[in-house]
Enzyme design. Structure first.
Site, short mmCIF file in Angstrom:
data_model
loop_
_atom_site.label_atom_id
_atom_site.label_comp_id
_atom_site.label_asym_id
_atom_site.label_seq_id
_atom_site.Cartn_x
_atom_site.Cartn_y
_atom_site.Cartn_z
N THR A 62 72.44 46.78 65.21
CA THR A 62 71.49 45.71 65.51
C THR A 62 70.19 45.94 64.75
OG1 THR A 62 70.53 44.40 67.29
CG2 THR A 62 70.69 46.77 67.69
N LYS A 66 71.02 45.84 60.16
CA LYS A 66 72.23 45.08 59.78
C LYS A 66 72.46 44.98 58.26
CE LYS A 66 72.38 42.20 63.94
NZ LYS A 66 72.49 40.82 64.46
N ASN A 87 77.25 43.64 61.63
CA ASN A 87 76.88 44.06 62.98
C ASN A 87 78.00 44.81 63.70
OD1 ASN A 87 78.67 42.04 63.72
ND2 ASN A 87 77.36 41.20 65.32
N ASP A 102 78.39 37.60 64.42
CA ASP A 102 77.37 36.68 64.95
C ASP A 102 77.77 35.21 64.76
OD1 ASP A 102 75.66 38.61 65.94
OD2 ASP A 102 74.52 38.77 64.08
N GLU A 155 60.09 28.94 51.02
CA GLU A 155 60.87 29.62 49.97
C GLU A 155 62.10 30.32 50.56
OE1 GLU A 155 57.54 29.84 50.19
OE2 GLU A 155 57.30 28.45 48.49
#
Ligand code: ATR
Length: 276
Positions: A62, A66, A87, A102, A155
């Site tokens: 975490t 990652k 992860n 995720d 950006e």
């Protein structure tokens, strides 16, 4: 069999409770524990994990590790590659493998709470950080045609648009009102509302009638974004389910049983969060 979650800091992680609940439920003689790994120690931690004699069969990674985990693993799968972060790690055939669950967790949470959500087809994603990348991957995989990414630092949103192609378009935060018109899904991926940050006032009623508003932040469970949507009569889905569902593939890899996310698990985690 022992697994871990490594982060820095790590003391607030709910992952030991989730995996501990499943270990107990399935009567597995294993453990899952939180390990605080400082950034300067992370490379050595991964090297130890690669040794055949390592204590752990694998684990979760975490914040803030990652991207490093993705870079240091021996093999990364397509999803981790797409997201650019890992992860979940496990050893297989003497190699350290990595994936990212995720995107799966995000989609599985909405599958559970709002079946058919993928038919919404157009989305506004608020924020362009690491979590946003996983959400975008889930949306692309589920066939969303238009994904508008808004970010304070535009950006960064442009970087995601370049990475994911024409389906993803970048905008400044000021474009929100206009972009919400007739859109199907709104996702907050920013940390706004975690603390006392001011969350902007948003008119979610501009969205299409079947619209859904979701937030990947789950502390508090009902974030300022979700509260506003609910007050306006727009359907919402909170983010706790993403945390629960993203844990499923890792548990299966390490312990050999595919666990389920159910009401009991959710209640246990909510109780620990103090929301029940
Ligand atoms: P994560 O990996 O959790 O997504 P991150 O990569 O640090 O964390 O990204 C945090 C996101 O929240 C970013 O989109 C960030 O916007 P910037 O890229 O402009 O920094 C957004 N964010 C954080 N605080 C914010 C604020 N006060 N107002 C607007 N956006 C904010």
């Amino acid at each position: 069999m022992h697994a871990f979650v490594a982060g820095h800091p790590i003391n607030h992680s709910k992952s030991p409770l989730i995996h501990g609940t499943w270990l107990k439920r399935h009567g597995i003689d294993g453990s899952y524990r939180a390990v605080d790994v400082a950034p300067e120690d992370f490379a050595a931690f991964i090297e130890r994990l690669k040794e055949p004699s390592a204590e752990f069969v694998g684990g979760n990674i975490t914040i803030p590790h990652k991207e490093r985990a993705f870079a240091l693993a021996d093999d990364v799968d397509e999803t981790a590659d797409y997201i650019g972060a890992a992860n979940t790690l496990w050893r297989e055939d003497g190699r350290l493998k990595a994936t990212n669950t995720d995107a799966y967790g995000f989609a599985a949470n909405l599958d559970e709470k709002s079946a058919g959500w993928h038919k919404l087809e157009t989305a506004v994603v608020y924020g362009a950080g690491g979590a946003s990348r996983a959400v975008i991957v889930a949306l692309v995989e589920r066939g969303f045609r238009n994904i508008h990414v808004l970010n304070r630092t535009v950006e960064r949103a442009k970087g995601l648009a370049d990475r994911f192609g024409a389906t993803v378009q970048a905008h400044p935060l000021e474009a929100l009102d206009e972009l919400l018109q007739d859109v199907g899904l709104f996702v907050n991926t920013t940390s706004l509302g975690l603390e006392d940050d001011a969350v902007p006032e948003i008119d979610f009623t501009r969205m299409r009638p079947s619209a859904l508003v979701t937030d990947i932040v789950y502390v508090p469970l009902k974030t300022a974004f979700l509260q506003q949507a609910e007050a306006q009569g727009v359907a919402t889905a909170d983010g706790l389910g993403m945390l629960l569902h993203q844990a499923v593939p890792g548990f299966e890899k390490w312990f050999g049983v595919r666990p389920v996310v159910d009401r009991e698990l959710r209640e246990i985690v909510e109780a620990a969060m103090g929301v029940r």
